[in-house]
Design an enzyme around this catalytic site. Sequence first.
Site, short mmCIF file in Angstrom:
data_model
loop_
_atom_site.label_atom_id
_atom_site.label_comp_id
_atom_site.label_asym_id
_atom_site.label_seq_id
_atom_site.Cartn_x
_atom_site.Cartn_y
_atom_site.Cartn_z
N ARG A 170 -11.03 -3.84 -10.83
CA ARG A 170 -11.05 -5.11 -10.10
C ARG A 170 -11.12 -6.33 -10.99
O ARG A 170 -10.55 -7.38 -10.65
CB ARG A 170 -12.24 -5.10 -9.13
CG ARG A 170 -12.05 -4.12 -7.97
CD ARG A 170 -13.30 -3.98 -7.14
NE ARG A 170 -13.04 -3.10 -5.99
CZ ARG A 170 -13.99 -2.72 -5.14
NH1 ARG A 170 -15.23 -3.12 -5.29
NH2 ARG A 170 -13.68 -1.92 -4.13
N ASP B 74 -33.10 -12.01 -1.38
CA ASP B 74 -34.51 -12.22 -1.01
C ASP B 74 -35.45 -11.23 -1.71
O ASP B 74 -36.52 -11.60 -2.19
CB ASP B 74 -34.68 -12.08 0.51
CG ASP B 74 -33.82 -13.07 1.28
OD1 ASP B 74 -33.64 -14.20 0.79
OD2 ASP B 74 -33.36 -12.73 2.38
N SER C 152 -20.23 2.24 -4.64
CA SER C 152 -21.39 1.60 -3.99
C SER C 152 -21.95 2.45 -2.87
O SER C 152 -23.17 2.62 -2.74
CB SER C 152 -21.02 0.21 -3.49
OG SER C 152 -19.99 0.27 -2.52
N LEU C 153 -21.07 3.00 -2.01
CA LEU C 153 -21.56 3.84 -0.92
C LEU C 153 -22.19 5.13 -1.43
O LEU C 153 -23.14 5.63 -0.84
CB LEU C 153 -20.42 4.15 0.05
CG LEU C 153 -19.93 3.00 0.93
CD1 LEU C 153 -18.72 3.41 1.75
CD2 LEU C 153 -21.05 2.51 1.86
N HIS D 292 -17.92 -10.63 -4.68
CA HIS D 292 -18.00 -9.47 -3.80
C HIS D 292 -19.26 -8.64 -4.01
O HIS D 292 -19.92 -8.28 -3.05
CB HIS D 292 -16.76 -8.60 -4.04
CG HIS D 292 -16.70 -7.35 -3.21
ND1 HIS D 292 -16.72 -7.37 -1.83
CD2 HIS D 292 -16.62 -6.04 -3.56
CE1 HIS D 292 -16.65 -6.13 -1.37
NE2 HIS D 292 -16.61 -5.30 -2.41
N GLU E 229 -27.72 -2.43 -3.78
CA GLU E 229 -27.16 -3.57 -4.51
C GLU E 229 -28.22 -4.47 -5.12
O GLU E 229 -27.96 -5.15 -6.11
CB GLU E 229 -26.23 -4.38 -3.61
CG GLU E 229 -25.37 -5.37 -4.37
CD GLU E 229 -24.36 -6.10 -3.51
OE1 GLU E 229 -23.71 -7.03 -4.01
OE2 GLU E 229 -24.20 -5.73 -2.32
#
Length: 534
Positions: free
Chosen positions: A271, A213, A372-373, A331, A356
């Site tokens: 990954r 969004d 990411s964290l 993901h 993100e």
Amino acid sequence: MIDVLIIGSGGAGLSAALAAKQEGASVLVVGKSYPTTSQTSMAQGGMNAALGNVEEDHIASHIADTIKSAHGICDENMVRKMCADGPEVIGWLEQLGVPFSRLDNNQTGISTVAQRQMGGASAKRACYAQDYTGLKILHTLYDTCLKEEIDFLEEHYLLNLITEEGTIKGATFLDIRSGEVLQIDAKSVVIATGGFGALYHGYTTNAYGSTGDGIAAVLRAGGAVSDMEFIQFHPTALKHSSLLVSEAARGEGGYLLNSDGERFVDEIKPRDIVARAIFEEFEAGKEVFLDVRHLGEAKLMELLPQEVELCRLHEQVDPVTELIPIKPVAHYTMGGIDVDDALEINGIKGCFAVGECSNAKIHGANRLGGNSLLEITAFGKFAGQNAYKHAMFASTKIAEDTQRIKDKTHIETIYSQESSLNFYEARETLGKLFYEHVGIVRENERLNQALEEVITMQVSLSKMGIEDKAQTNNQNLIEFLEFSNALLLAPTVISSAIARDESRGAHFKRGFESEDDERFKKHIVLQWNSKGEK
């Protein structure tokens, strides 16, 4: 007029709020749901910081691993800043009260924080709280925001940004509970609305509401997006529900087996490599399983209790004694809102993006697990500080309500629009289309076919509407708006994938299987012109 308006109440938004508040700013955090339901809570495995608590590690090694995983599509200065901030951020979170898992090593402070292996890392670097790391961080940040008396507006859906001459002036929102369209004026804005993984509806670890969004609102307001083709597929999601089985399960020693009982890949490789290896097993007609039985029940319940319960509840499989059927699913979105080295959006002055939704040129072609964290906390604080600096010198003149009136009219149009086509069915179709045509392995023919189908779907949007005509608490309306945003972003992803005729990280294209640094070691940036065209 608010100094700093933060849109999004996950870890990135809350970190920004705390930093701006500490600087002395008036802060308002607005979210379409509640902070504790944000996607941050789904980050289970850990948060990278080169503490060296379990084995030798250095910030330089963390930087090198991140750059290697990014396949050259990153800003090395931004990577250095994030990795160097890691130990300090762990100390900050510990001070706030995050209950990290601990080592019994006769040390004190952050030297006692337990660390585990994550894919692509050269050392055990991920600090964790069992397999609830993101959830524990999120709850602690939210508790701290409440202690600091930061104001929140929940259940307010972002409609559009308000700009004047390329400078942010605030944003418009739909109050979900009342149905009212309102305008919030602000000197600076931080977008922290998360990624767009829900484009892969039914084939993603993300919540239904991760529809980009904020990214869509930035595009409409004249801001740029970049690297939209780079989407990370997590190798291990539960086969039937697509729920994430954390990388921690492999980091702790779990195996990947095919239906012949063979191990076919090094489980802790990056990954993208692991996901493609699983995809190749599927193409060969084989199933794939995660095997953690050899770890034993005591260790599983100590380190991975959530994973065990998710498997039992959603797959009717007990990991203590049975193999876990898995598949790779979408993901994490590496691309997003294009920002500079202060996290200010290219194309909108005074508007910042973090987390993100933002492309800070950290993750490049493939995010390193555990980063990411770290990004949402380290750069969340950075964004909050920079937003406050802008607010100090920003104009206090309130914008006209032109955008609010326009958005109010648009909502009224949706209510009156006839619904001859079901957008929920279209959402399912879009998810399957993306997974099969814009997925782990791509081909130009299938990408072009996907683009044609998406354009047809966009044309059909005028024939889609909502059945629920209630003005208050209308979830049908919110889901229609979310689908509209997902549909708006879909061509940016496909077009970028078509343009990149090479394979790099998470973007793997048949016929172009190698990296082409001469032509493609660069970012693909998209921005609408003044007529709203790309």
